[in-house]
Design a protein around this motif. Structure first.
Motif, short mmCIF file in Angstrom:
data_model
loop_
_atom_site.label_atom_id
_atom_site.label_comp_id
_atom_site.label_asym_id
_atom_site.label_seq_id
_atom_site.Cartn_x
_atom_site.Cartn_y
_atom_site.Cartn_z
N GLN A 550 0.82 -1.24 -0.03
CA GLN A 550 -0.02 -0.06 -0.06
C GLN A 550 0.80 1.39 -0.09
O GLN A 550 0.37 2.44 0.11
N ASP A 551 2.24 0.99 -0.01
CA ASP A 551 2.90 2.22 -0.09
C ASP A 551 3.37 2.64 -1.39
O ASP A 551 4.33 2.10 -2.24
N ILE A 552 2.61 3.62 -1.95
CA ILE A 552 2.76 4.17 -3.25
C ILE A 552 3.69 5.36 -3.28
O ILE A 552 3.41 6.49 -2.44
N GLN A 553 4.75 5.30 -4.17
CA GLN A 553 5.91 6.09 -4.29
C GLN A 553 5.55 7.21 -5.29
O GLN A 553 4.99 6.84 -6.19
N THR A 554 6.18 8.34 -5.16
CA THR A 554 6.11 9.32 -6.11
C THR A 554 7.35 8.81 -7.18
O THR A 554 8.43 8.84 -6.95
N ILE A 555 6.56 8.76 -8.60
CA ILE A 555 7.70 8.65 -9.86
C ILE A 555 8.28 9.87 -10.06
O ILE A 555 7.85 10.85 -10.50
N ASN A 571 13.19 7.33 -6.93
CA ASN A 571 14.45 7.62 -5.88
C ASN A 571 15.82 7.03 -6.53
O ASN A 571 16.40 6.18 -5.97
N GLN A 572 16.02 7.49 -7.95
CA GLN A 572 17.26 6.84 -8.68
C GLN A 572 17.30 5.37 -9.00
O GLN A 572 18.19 5.19 -9.18
N GLN A 573 16.21 4.87 -8.74
CA GLN A 573 16.19 3.30 -8.98
C GLN A 573 15.34 3.18 -10.17
O GLN A 573 14.28 3.85 -10.25
N HIS A 574 15.90 2.46 -11.35
CA HIS A 574 15.35 2.15 -12.48
C HIS A 574 14.71 0.82 -12.59
O HIS A 574 15.21 -0.22 -12.36
N ILE A 575 13.29 0.92 -12.79
CA ILE A 575 12.41 -0.08 -12.82
C ILE A 575 11.76 -0.49 -14.32
O ILE A 575 11.36 0.40 -14.89
N LYS A 576 11.99 -1.71 -14.77
CA LYS A 576 11.40 -1.97 -15.99
C LYS A 576 10.36 -3.30 -15.87
O LYS A 576 10.58 -4.20 -15.05
N LEU A 577 9.19 -3.24 -16.57
CA LEU A 577 8.25 -4.41 -16.53
C LEU A 577 7.64 -4.54 -18.01
O LEU A 577 7.37 -3.68 -18.65
N GLY A 578 7.79 -5.69 -18.46
CA GLY A 578 7.41 -5.92 -19.82
C GLY A 578 7.82 -7.20 -20.37
O GLY A 578 7.90 -8.20 -19.61
#
Length: 795
Positions: A550-555, A571-578
């Motif tokens: 439930q912890d939604i962070q600002t992108i 927060n300087q972390q690179h996320i990829k989904l696909g």
């Protein structure tokens, strides 16, 4: 001695030689100035469309200074992105084809104006212009200077009401009053009363009947003459021509009879004729209004929007339930449904649906956002400033840029009937009149007038709009929202149906998800869910609901690569989904599964494996449709479910996997080249190009904002199993129209027989004509309700 002539521009009387330009006379310098403006800008063909079409302009220097006020501008302007603005203005002087032509060519008078679009029945013009090049005040001054001064009333604007035209009601009242009195005055001659009547009151009563007929002919019946005159000027014979001719003959003959004391005339038939014709027009107008009311703005939006409640929870609501002050969430790819103020996130909006330009418009916190833009970045939140019925989005679906101009054979048939019908009727009327002048001259006038009236093609003209209009209404009540009658016509011709798989055949509800890979920490699950919150793809929405965090962070940054995947920086972390390739998965992708792969800082972490759940009833639907149509299934996923699909789908059904959006579009274009009439059924996200390319594009809506002007219809997802019923009913609708044509034809043949043989009085013909129209409306309504009696929504 002065010679009187008419002003070349507006038609008012003026003195020859007093104000002249190019050997043309004008009544004032204003009309001369307008003529000069048109001539200098190569718009002089304005005068070729209609004779004396203009209005005398009135000039004052500061009349429109109030339009410099920003608060007033905000009330009038329907849309602005800071560069392009759109305003809709009511212009009472719009009355002919010249008006439409000049108002849709305003860009030739001012380079800052992009386009003008006229709504002739409403007498409005929607003007798109560049704010840096021309202001709203300058646009209005330009309109006023050429004789098209807008009527601007902020009080009326706030009430969202246009000035209502009640002239038809007044004309019916006058015609009815005159008809009743003329009938009353005709009673003595009907019943052949004593000589006292003949000697004392007969002349008075006859001249009173003449007096009562004057407002009927020259006011109540003027629309028939005006329409006929304009048709003749443009070298066409419209359906009002025989009616105007019949009224003229009755009036002239009746006037001559009482003038030379030859008889009482036909004033009773004349006034009754106009009264019943106008009554029929009112019935038609009211029925059209009813159908329009049944398909108001709500019919276009069966989709939902995400509302954020006061406790922070998210709730999907029908879009028309959003009210002023509600906080709503807009994800990447979603359209802004209402005007509002940005309160969270950074908006990057594509307003190409509105302006035609794909340039991104950036908006920051506190900025006003207008409806119609598509969010191209991460999720944003805004406070609704208006309800959906007041926003510009309600006009988008019928915008010209998204129309598909396919003409069907029966439409051409109607055009041919309209073109030649009047000529045939006039020929029959004149030939039968000549016969009766030789055989029995006393019946010639009745025959001529009755033929002109009884053969009016109103019933034929009403068959199509009322049949299709009623079907649109019934379909809407059952969760199938078709854009317009033309789209319904095209549905009847379909023989090939192309289904998208994910989000169309499959549903989020019931899907099973498993995770395979490095265990997710609470922080990583929060990062993944925060990224997914921005996406509108069906797999993203399902995975978003699956994750418990439930912890939604600002992108900080977000991008969605259509057909590949999504990525974000938090927060300087690179996320990829696909897809596997998109996240650079070092392992070989398993072909037998549907999965979303996950990487963090370019390091592969794992995958979420989906076991697709297919919609209830979808296999029965495809098997039913395969009996009469060609079926294709296109999927952007891999071929992991090929074996399952081949078992479920009918034999020889074509299935294509790994289809990019452009691949789907090309597949449909290829089918169309082979003379196939193609429908595309997709989720409206990655399928916009294919939806627009197809003959009929149907977007499936399931608790997400998938509205796109590229589609021709929106189908509530739970009613997908009814699609074959909707298609069959559209075909039955065409049969109803053809049956109505046959009924109208027999009505005209029978009516013409009695008219030509002198057995039908004009007033009876006038009563029968609107009754025939009502009968066609009743037939189409009853028939469409009968054939749809078994259609029941899945709700």
């Amino acid at each position: 001695m002065t010679t009187k002539v008419n002003c070349f521009h507006c038609g008012d009387e003026c003195i020859s030689g007093e104000i002249v330009k190019d050997e043309k006379d004008f009544c004032c310098s204003g009309c001369k100035t307008v003529y000069e403006i048109f001539s200098e800008n190569d718009l002089s063909c304005y005068y070729d469309l209609e004779q004396n079409p203009g209005a005398t302009p009135e000039f004052t220097d500061d009349r429109f200074n109030f339009l410099e006020n920003e608060q007033i501008q905000e009330k009038l302007i329907e849309f602005t992105d800071g560069e392009t603005e759109i305003v809709q203005l009511y212009i009472p002087h719009i009355h002919c084809s010249s008006c439409i032509w000049i108002l849709e060519n305003l860009q030739k008078l001012n380079a800052g104006i992009i386009s003008g679009q006229v709504n002739f029945p409403e007498k409005t013009v929607s003007i798109t212009y560049k704010k840096q090049k021309v202001s709203l005040k300058e646009v209005v001054i330009l309109l006023a200077s050429i004789g098209y001064q807008p009527y601007i009333s902020l009080e009326d604007f706030d009430k969202s009401e246009k000035i209502k035209d009640r002239s038809l009601i007044y004309k019916i009242g006058i015609a009815g009053f005159a008809f009743g009195n003329v009938m009353f005055l005709s009673f003595p001659e009907y019943f052949e009363v004593s000589e006292y009547w003949l000697e004392q009151y007969k002349p008075l009563f006859r001249w009173l009947m003449f007096a009562f007929s004057l407002p009927v002919v020259f006011y109540a019946g003027q629309d028939f003459f005006i329409s006929s005159y304009k048709g003749i000027k443009s070298k066409t014979l419209n359906i009002d021509t025989p009616i105007a001719l019949g009224i003229s003959v009755l009036f002239i003959r009746s006037t001559a009879e009482i003038l030379f004391d030859l008889g009482t005339g036909f004033f009773d038939s004349l006034t009754g004729l106009v009264f019943f014709l106008l009554l029929g027009k009112l019935v038609q107008q009211k029925t059209y209004s009813f159908l329009s009311f049944e398909r108001d703005y709500k019919s276009y939006f069966p989709i939902a929007v995400t509302k954020i409640n006061e406790n922070g929870s998210e709730e999907n609501l029908p879009i028309y339930n959003i009210n002023k002050g509600d906080r709503i969430l807009i994800r990447n790819g979603e359209l802004i449904p209402v005007d509002g103020v940005l309160v969270k996130g950074k908006a990057s909006l594509d307003y190409s649906f509105v302006t035609g330009e794909a340039k991104a418009v950036e908006k920051n916190l506190g900025d006003k956002i207008y409806a119609g833009g598509k969010q191209k970045s991460s999720v944003i939140e805004l406070i609704a400033d208006k309800s959906v019925e007041q926003s510009y989005l309600t006009q988008l679906w019928s915008k010209d840029a998204f129309q598909k101009n396919h003409q069907l054979e029966y439409q051409t048939l109607i055009n041919k009937i309209s073109k030649h019908f009047t000529l045939v009727v006039l020929t029959i009327a004149f030939l039968s009149t000549i016969f009766w002048l030789i055989y029995d001259a006393s019946l010639a006038l009745n025959v001529f007038t009755a033929v002109l009236i009884i053969a009016c093609p109103c019933a034929i003209a009403l068959a199509s709009p009322f049949t299709l209009g009623n079907l649109l209404r019934i379909f809407g009540k059952n969760g199938f929202y078709v854009k317009d009658a033309a789209s319904l016509e095209k549905m009847a011709e379909l023989n090939t149906f192309v289904f998208d798989k994910t989000g169309t055949l499959t549903t989020n509800a019931g899907s099973k998800i498993t995770y395979e890979g490095v265990d997710l920490s609470n922080e990583e699950e929060s990062l993944v869910k925060s990224t997914l919150r921005n996406s509108n793809h069906p797999l993203s929405r399902k995975l978003y609901e699956f994750l418990q965090s439930q912890d939604i962070q600002t992108i900080d940054d977000y991008n969605e690569h259509i057909g590949k995947g999504i990525e974000a920086k938090i927060n300087q972390q690179h996320i990829k989904l696909g897809s596997s390739n998109f996240v650079e998965n070092p392992l070989t992708q398993t072909a037998q599964e549907t999965a979303v792969y996950y990487s963090k800082d370019n390091n592969y972490k794992g995958k979420f494996v989906f076991k697709s759940a297919y919609r209830e009833g979808v296999w029965d639907l495809i098997h039913q449709m395969k009996k009469e149509n060609q079926i294709l299934v296109l999927s952007g996923d891999n071929s992991g479910e090929r074996q399952y699909l081949e078992e479920k789908l009918p034999f020889e059904t074509q299935v294509f996997f790994n289809q990019k959006p452009e691949d789907k579009l090309m597949k449909i274009a290829k089918l169309q080249k082979n003379q196939q009439h193609v429908a595309m059924i997709g989720d409206g996200l990655n399928d916009a190009g294919a939806l627009k390319q197809s003959d009929v594009g149907i977007a499936i809506a399931e608790n997400i904002n998938v509205f796109t002007p590229a589609c021709d219809a929106i189908l509530d997802a739970k009613n997908l199993p009814l699609l074959n019923d909707f298609v069959k009913l559209s075909r039955k609708g065409m049969k109803i129209i053809k049956t109505a044509f046959v009924l109208s034809f027999f009505y005209n043949v029978i009516g013409l027989y009695f008219a030509v043989t002198g057995q039908l009085m004009p007033v009876i013909a006038a009563i029968l004509m609107p009754l025939s129209s009502v009968s066609i409306v009743a037939f189409t309504s009853i028939a469409t309700n009968w054939v749809t009696r078994n259609l029941k929504s899945m709700t």
